[in-house]
Enzyme design. Sequence first.
Site, PDB file in Angstrom:
ATOM      1  N   ASP A 329       0.859  -1.182   0.000  1.00 30.74           N
ATOM      2  CA  ASP A 329       0.000   0.000   0.000  1.00 30.74           C
ATOM      3  C   ASP A 329       0.891   1.226   0.000  1.00 30.74           C
ATOM      4  OD1 ASP A 329      -1.876   2.067   0.663  1.00 30.74           O
ATOM      5  OD2 ASP A 329      -3.178   0.571   1.590  1.00 30.74           O
ATOM      6  N   ARG A 331      -0.438   4.451  -0.009  1.00 32.99           N
ATOM      7  CA  ARG A 331      -1.231   5.633   0.343  1.00 32.99           C
ATOM      8  C   ARG A 331      -0.623   6.404   1.509  1.00 32.99           C
ATOM      9  NH1 ARG A 331      -7.014   2.836   0.779  1.00 32.99           N
ATOM     10  NH2 ARG A 331      -5.649   1.176   1.534  1.00 32.99           N
TER      11      ARG A 331
END
Length: 418
Positions: A329, A331
Amino acid sequence: MSRANRTDHIRLTSHPEPGRTSAFPIHWGATEARARGPVIGTVSRAGDRNVIGSHGGSYAMYRALAVSAGALDPIRRPDLTNTFPAATIGPFPQWSDPTKIVALDPWGHLVAENFRQEIAEGADIRPSIAVTRARLDLPEIREALAAKRLRADGEVVHSNGSVSVVKIAIDPVWYLPGLAIRFGTGETELRRTLFEQTAGMFPELVTRPDMKVFLPPIGGTTVYMFGDVTKLPDHRTKITCRVHDECNGSDVFGSDICTCRPYLIHGIEESARGAQEGGLGLVVYNRKEGRALGEVTKFLVYNARKRQEDGDAAAAYFERTECVAGVQDARFQQLMPDTIHWLGLKRIDRFLSMSDMKYDALTSQGIDIVERVPIPPELIPADAYVEIAAKKAAGYYSTDIAPEKDVDGVVGRSLEKY
């Protein structure tokens, strides 16, 4: 494009000139816009520019194409007449705390108001935030009205199913010293990494340490506010909030391999309900497609998940992403709380998210979360059970919403149609 609007000399990079300061210095964290100074990007007069990068975020390249095609005068200044915000936002104490806001310009929607004279004199000072009003028209909200989960009140929710909102667009503006602290690194190291990982796109990251602000070419954020925005400064106001990261396939086109659109709609419905009950609803929509890895990577992962030997399985959900992208991930929610700080909020009463990363990012920034609300089981598409099971196993918040069936077997078979 006329000859007068361009120069023959191309400056590949620049270095700070000894003894010379910018005509518009930036003092990040100042208590007033004029004391802080305007953010002026590359489309500016010589000597005015005080930041690295260009206005417009990920759309800056389209502006360059428009200039190249002769459709846009490169020295044209925007006419900001009647563009002032449609609702009052701030100022709030967080705006002058350089530890709270490092990823956006808190004064970005008040440019025309605070720098009227400088703009009139030719300075290319542009808003990085715009505030308007609109209505959302979604079939799921009409269904909620028909099912009597929502009621039409004529102010928030209308009889035709549309929902009134204040809509706010925010372009990223990064204060590099604060960004480095947020990510636990040094400013020099951050600048060098940004320079190297963009293939040297912004040399001033390493040649201009005097420029502390960067306009990155990435997507921004849209905020949808439900209810009476004048209640925002009142800390007694009950806040319902959904922080949502972009998923074009689900959010727009309804792809059922994930819970993104169902959770987004759930956030909108609950935000509208919270507004009807006298509070404020808030949906923060961040452009971070495919966990900020991009849609190409996202689709490659889909293929890898569906074609693995035992079919799509929760146990390998994050592993398949890491195999393709090198990370599970990207983000990194450390910058997400800035929008909440910009709105002056210190507490979220109902946080509509299962994400441990979002929760940890907000609470680590001093924002209290009273209640966490997972997605209702009936909203989970059949093909998304793998995602939910994997996220629960990874530590996402839940109230035991797993379906009582063979998750991997059911989803593995349902994916055969793709």
